[in-house]
Design a protein around this motif. Sequence first.
Motif, mmCIF file in Angstrom:
data_model
loop_
_atom_site.group_PDB
_atom_site.id
_atom_site.type_symbol
_atom_site.label_atom_id
_atom_site.label_comp_id
_atom_site.label_asym_id
_atom_site.label_seq_id
_atom_site.Cartn_x
_atom_site.Cartn_y
_atom_site.Cartn_z
ATOM 1 N N MET A 156 0.848 -1.181 0.000
ATOM 2 C CA MET A 156 0.000 0.000 0.000
ATOM 3 C C MET A 156 0.888 1.236 0.000
ATOM 4 O O MET A 156 1.930 1.253 0.658
ATOM 5 C CB MET A 156 -0.901 -0.027 1.234
ATOM 6 C CG MET A 156 -1.941 1.039 1.268
ATOM 7 S SD MET A 156 -3.081 0.717 2.629
ATOM 8 C CE MET A 156 -4.574 1.300 1.900
ATOM 9 N N ARG A 157 0.467 2.228 -0.717
ATOM 10 C CA ARG A 157 1.199 3.491 -0.774
ATOM 11 C C ARG A 157 0.810 4.370 0.411
ATOM 12 O O ARG A 157 -0.313 4.309 0.916
ATOM 13 C CB ARG A 157 0.899 4.234 -2.071
ATOM 14 C CG ARG A 157 1.361 3.502 -3.310
ATOM 15 C CD ARG A 157 2.775 3.864 -3.604
ATOM 16 N NE ARG A 157 3.258 3.111 -4.750
ATOM 17 C CZ ARG A 157 4.533 3.010 -5.027
ATOM 18 N NH1 ARG A 157 5.421 3.614 -4.270
ATOM 19 N NH2 ARG A 157 4.928 2.316 -6.057
ATOM 20 N N CYS A 158 1.725 5.206 0.844
ATOM 21 C CA CYS A 158 1.525 6.062 2.004
ATOM 22 C C CYS A 158 0.284 6.937 1.851
ATOM 23 O O CYS A 158 -0.552 7.010 2.753
ATOM 24 C CB CYS A 158 2.763 6.919 2.231
ATOM 25 S SG CYS A 158 2.684 7.863 3.764
ATOM 26 N N GLY A 209 8.825 10.655 7.516
ATOM 27 C CA GLY A 209 8.149 9.460 7.043
ATOM 28 C C GLY A 209 7.332 8.747 8.108
ATOM 29 O O GLY A 209 6.521 7.890 7.794
ATOM 30 N N HIS A 210 7.528 9.099 9.362
ATOM 31 C CA HIS A 210 6.789 8.462 10.446
ATOM 32 C C HIS A 210 5.460 9.174 10.648
ATOM 33 O O HIS A 210 5.388 10.398 10.614
ATOM 34 C CB HIS A 210 7.601 8.494 11.745
ATOM 35 C CG HIS A 210 8.807 7.632 11.710
ATOM 36 N ND1 HIS A 210 8.981 6.558 12.535
ATOM 37 C CD2 HIS A 210 9.913 7.665 10.928
ATOM 38 C CE1 HIS A 210 10.139 5.975 12.280
ATOM 39 N NE2 HIS A 210 10.720 6.636 11.299
ATOM 40 N N GLY A 240 8.383 5.632 4.964
ATOM 41 C CA GLY A 240 9.640 5.527 4.240
ATOM 42 C C GLY A 240 9.979 6.862 3.599
ATOM 43 O O GLY A 240 9.537 7.912 4.059
ATOM 44 N N HIS A 241 10.714 6.831 2.516
ATOM 45 C CA HIS A 241 11.185 8.066 1.887
ATOM 46 C C HIS A 241 10.706 8.136 0.445
ATOM 47 O O HIS A 241 10.393 7.128 -0.166
ATOM 48 C CB HIS A 241 12.711 8.129 1.950
ATOM 49 C CG HIS A 241 13.246 8.018 3.345
ATOM 50 N ND1 HIS A 241 13.161 9.033 4.260
ATOM 51 C CD2 HIS A 241 13.825 6.983 3.996
ATOM 52 C CE1 HIS A 241 13.680 8.639 5.407
ATOM 53 N NE2 HIS A 241 14.104 7.390 5.268
ATOM 54 N N PRO A 261 5.902 6.681 -1.083
ATOM 55 C CA PRO A 261 6.513 5.355 -0.961
ATOM 56 C C PRO A 261 5.531 4.279 -0.529
ATOM 57 O O PRO A 261 4.460 4.571 0.006
ATOM 58 C CB PRO A 261 7.575 5.570 0.113
ATOM 59 C CG PRO A 261 7.037 6.683 0.940
ATOM 60 C CD PRO A 261 6.304 7.576 -0.023
ATOM 61 N N GLU A 262 5.910 3.049 -0.781
ATOM 62 C CA GLU A 262 5.142 1.912 -0.294
ATOM 63 C C GLU A 262 5.415 1.742 1.190
ATOM 64 O O GLU A 262 6.532 1.931 1.659
ATOM 65 C CB GLU A 262 5.540 0.630 -1.028
ATOM 66 C CG GLU A 262 4.972 0.538 -2.418
ATOM 67 C CD GLU A 262 5.181 -0.832 -3.027
ATOM 68 O OE1 GLU A 262 5.086 -1.837 -2.303
ATOM 69 O OE2 GLU A 262 5.453 -0.880 -4.232
ATOM 70 N N ILE A 263 4.383 1.372 1.916
ATOM 71 C CA ILE A 263 4.521 1.105 3.340
ATOM 72 C C ILE A 263 4.937 -0.355 3.495
ATOM 73 O O ILE A 263 4.419 -1.230 2.793
ATOM 74 C CB ILE A 263 3.185 1.355 4.064
ATOM 75 C CG1 ILE A 263 2.757 2.808 3.859
ATOM 76 C CG2 ILE A 263 3.294 1.029 5.537
ATOM 77 C CD1 ILE A 263 1.360 3.096 4.336
#
Length: 81
Positions: A2-4, A25-26, A45-46, A50-52
């Motif tokens: 899944m994407r952010c 990213g958190h 992530g960065h 990004p994908e989780i």
Amino acid sequence: SMRCRDMVSALESLGFEVRDAKKQGHKIVSHDGIPDFISASFTCGHGRNPEIKPIYVKNMRRILIDKESEILSFLEARDEH
């Protein structure tokens, strides 16, 4: 996977508040409409979207399943107003 942006959007549509934590990213997740739910978190992530990591998706899914009745009650009450 899944994407952010998709995770944040899905959680917000269920009444969760998703805000940035101190580290890049958190994300910290809270919900005022669920009395016994304090908070949860995940890391995006960065990068742009990004994908989780799967473990974070799994953890958020578990929370949604555990709190399903409270979330549904919140959504019904919100939609009545």
